[in-house]
Design a protein around this motif. Structure first.
Motif, PDB file in Angstrom:
ATOM      1  N   ARG A   1     -45.489  16.621  -7.778  1.00  0.00           N
ATOM      2  CA  ARG A   1     -45.051  15.219  -7.828  1.00  0.00           C
ATOM      3  C   ARG A   1     -44.048  14.969  -6.708  1.00  0.00           C
ATOM      4  O   ARG A   1     -43.138  15.768  -6.481  1.00  0.00           O
ATOM      5  N   PHE A   2     -44.198  13.852  -6.001  1.00  0.00           N
ATOM      6  CA  PHE A   2     -43.335  13.514  -4.871  1.00  0.00           C
ATOM      7  C   PHE A   2     -42.255  12.531  -5.334  1.00  0.00           C
ATOM      8  O   PHE A   2     -42.558  11.539  -5.998  1.00  0.00           O
ATOM      9  N   ILE A   3     -41.011  12.808  -4.947  1.00  0.00           N
ATOM     10  CA  ILE A   3     -39.887  11.972  -5.343  1.00  0.00           C
ATOM     11  C   ILE A   3     -39.231  11.371  -4.105  1.00  0.00           C
ATOM     12  O   ILE A   3     -38.778  12.097  -3.219  1.00  0.00           O
ATOM     13  N   GLY A   4     -39.209  10.033  -4.045  1.00  0.00           N
ATOM     14  CA  GLY A   4     -38.557   9.326  -2.950  1.00  0.00           C
ATOM     15  C   GLY A   4     -37.159   8.899  -3.342  1.00  0.00           C
ATOM     16  O   GLY A   4     -36.612   9.301  -4.372  1.00  0.00           O
ATOM     17  N   ALA A   5     -36.565   8.031  -2.557  1.00  0.00           N
ATOM     18  CA  ALA A   5     -35.179   7.616  -2.774  1.00  0.00           C
ATOM     19  C   ALA A   5     -34.991   6.865  -4.083  1.00  0.00           C
ATOM     20  O   ALA A   5     -33.927   6.930  -4.701  1.00  0.00           O
ATOM     21  N   LYS A   6     -36.038   6.159  -4.537  1.00  0.00           N
ATOM     22  CA  LYS A   6     -35.923   5.340  -5.747  1.00  0.00           C
ATOM     23  C   LYS A   6     -36.665   5.928  -6.942  1.00  0.00           C
ATOM     24  O   LYS A   6     -36.601   5.376  -8.039  1.00  0.00           O
ATOM     25  N   GLY A   7     -37.377   7.029  -6.735  1.00  0.00           N
ATOM     26  CA  GLY A   7     -38.115   7.619  -7.837  1.00  0.00           C
ATOM     27  C   GLY A   7     -39.441   8.195  -7.376  1.00  0.00           C
ATOM     28  O   GLY A   7     -39.685   8.367  -6.177  1.00  0.00           O
ATOM     29  N   GLU A   8     -40.318   8.470  -8.340  1.00  0.00           N
ATOM     30  CA  GLU A   8     -41.603   9.083  -8.008  1.00  0.00           C
ATOM     31  C   GLU A   8     -42.481   8.116  -7.219  1.00  0.00           C
ATOM     32  O   GLU A   8     -42.529   6.919  -7.505  1.00  0.00           O
ATOM     33  N   VAL A   9     -43.162   8.660  -6.211  1.00  0.00           N
ATOM     34  CA  VAL A   9     -44.080   7.878  -5.391  1.00  0.00           C
ATOM     35  C   VAL A   9     -45.472   8.500  -5.488  1.00  0.00           C
ATOM     36  O   VAL A   9     -45.638   9.624  -5.957  1.00  0.00           O
ATOM     37  N   ASP A  10     -46.467   7.758  -5.048  1.00  0.00           N
ATOM     38  CA  ASP A  10     -47.856   8.213  -5.126  1.00  0.00           C
ATOM     39  C   ASP A  10     -48.071   9.336  -4.111  1.00  0.00           C
ATOM     40  O   ASP A  10     -48.161   9.107  -2.915  1.00  0.00           O
ATOM     41  N   ALA A  11     -48.183  10.577  -4.625  1.00  0.00           N
ATOM     42  CA  ALA A  11     -48.298  11.734  -3.743  1.00  0.00           C
ATOM     43  C   ALA A  11     -49.561  11.668  -2.890  1.00  0.00           C
ATOM     44  O   ALA A  11     -49.538  12.018  -1.705  1.00  0.00           O
ATOM     45  N   LEU A  12     -50.651  11.229  -3.481  1.00  0.00           N
ATOM     46  CA  LEU A  12     -51.909  11.182  -2.733  1.00  0.00           C
ATOM     47  C   LEU A  12     -51.817  10.180  -1.595  1.00  0.00           C
ATOM     48  O   LEU A  12     -52.311  10.429  -0.494  1.00  0.00           O
TER      49      LEU A  12
END
Length: 350
Positions: A335-346
């Motif tokens: 799972r990818f986590i950006g500055a604001k939360g989880e983002v769509d990894a694909l």
């Protein structure tokens, strides 16, 4: 302990994610009760700050600093009851999964041994529907307890309501936002049947093998192939094993008769992503501070001070090489986590 005493401001997340990505969060707090979890989440949102609930950080990739509060789920406890047919376990989400497997064996409770050494906490297990060596959580899960953080309402989902699929569940979709797993219920049948379909397990004698022998064999296999995150940051398997239709599998096996494959329901076939990557001659491949692990190509490692975006660049290269050779597009399991939360990894990796 007061909530204020648990908050750490501008906290480093490097020791809290197994990729060892050197990023920070605005705040980090360990929560040990459901009340603390709801209270601190609400406090963050009232301050217009995102909040992320994290277990051991074993299946996440931080792309950048997190502009919010990270809540470490440390809700503990294991309750066991039994009847003539099965053991029933109610396990707090903050318990370490491998420790649970070991504890069960110590109490001569069978059924989890194939899932030994899977990193992470119990609360993360249903999200991914963790699985290894022929066993998936979905086969053993009776229920999952969640809390809706906005309302504080607790709800119990049956295994069917969890919509388990291969490395997938409702917790990645409809219940992705503002819902947190606080406990997992397991049913482990006393009529034990060994599962010996994968790897060195096929060498064991099904007639007299013990759960402890399976556990020991799996620990040895995983230690021989998978890097220690303390030495080389990683999140275990980075990609899902692709599942394709029988016609596609037949075409691939005509070209590559040595390719590992595993029959699935509905005339589907699961392929080994690690084998696909290795056949692209990417095992040990390095890109900056990242690398494809030299013993297990399904694992990407932080070899030297890599950023989250460095890992993405390597993953994108691997994915493109596999697609070019096999006409198959691998999907991230992490799972990818950006500055604001989880983002769509694909979407990120594509």
């Amino acid at each position: 302990m007061k909530n204020e005493d648990m908050l750490i401001n501008k906290a480093a997340l490097k020791p809290l994610n197994t990729f060892a990505i050197d990023v920070r969060a605005q705040c980090v707090a360990a929560v040990r009760t459901e009340k603390e979890l709801v209270t601190l989440w609400r406090r963050a949102t009232e301050n217009n700050m995102p909040a992320l609930v994290l277990g051991s950080g074993s299946n996440v990739l931080f792309l950048e600093d997190y502009d919010g509060t990270v809540l470490l789920n440390r809700i503990a406890g294991i309750m066991i009851r039994e009847n003539a047919d099965a053991w029933y376990l109610h396990v707090g989400a903050g318990e370490v999964w491998h420790d649970l497997v070991t504890t069960c064996l110590d109490y001569q409770i069978t059924g989890l041994e194939n899932l030994a050494m899977i990193p992470g906490c119990v609360g993360s297990a249903p999200i991914q529907n963790i699985g290894a060596y022929g066993v998936e959580l979905a086969q053993l899960c009776e229920y999952v307890d969640i809390i809706q953080l906005k309302t504080g309402v607790k709800r119990r989902l049956s295994s069917n309501e969890c919509e388990f699929n291969y490395r997938d569940s409702i917790f990645k979709h409809d219940l992705r936002e503002h819902n947190v797993i606080v406990a997992v219920g397991l049913r482990l049948a006393k009529a034990w049947r060994p599962v010996l379909d994968y790897g060195d397990l096929t060498l064991l004698n099904i007639g007299n093998v013990t759960p402890r022998q399976i556990y020991t064999a799996i620990c040895a296999m995983r230690c021989s192939k998978l890097p220690d995150p303390a030495l080389a940051g990683n999140a275990g398997s980075f990609f899902k094993n692709p599942i394709i239709d029988a016609q596609g599998a037949e075409k691939l096996l005509q070209r590559y008769p040595d390719a590992p494959y595993y029959f699935q329901p509905n005339s589907r076939v699961k392929l080994a992503a690690g084998w696909l990557i290795e056949r692209c001659k990417l095992k040990g491949y390095r890109l900056g501070g990242t690398a494809v692990h030299d013993k297990q190509a399904l694992v990407l490692v932080n070899a030297y001070n890599a950023t989250g975006w460095d890992i993405v660049a390597l993953a994108r290269h691997v994915r493109q090489q596999v697609a070019q050779r096999f006409d198959l597009w691998l999907e991230p399991e992490v799972r990818f986590i950006g500055a604001k939360g989880e983002v769509d990894a694909l979407r990120v990796i594509a």
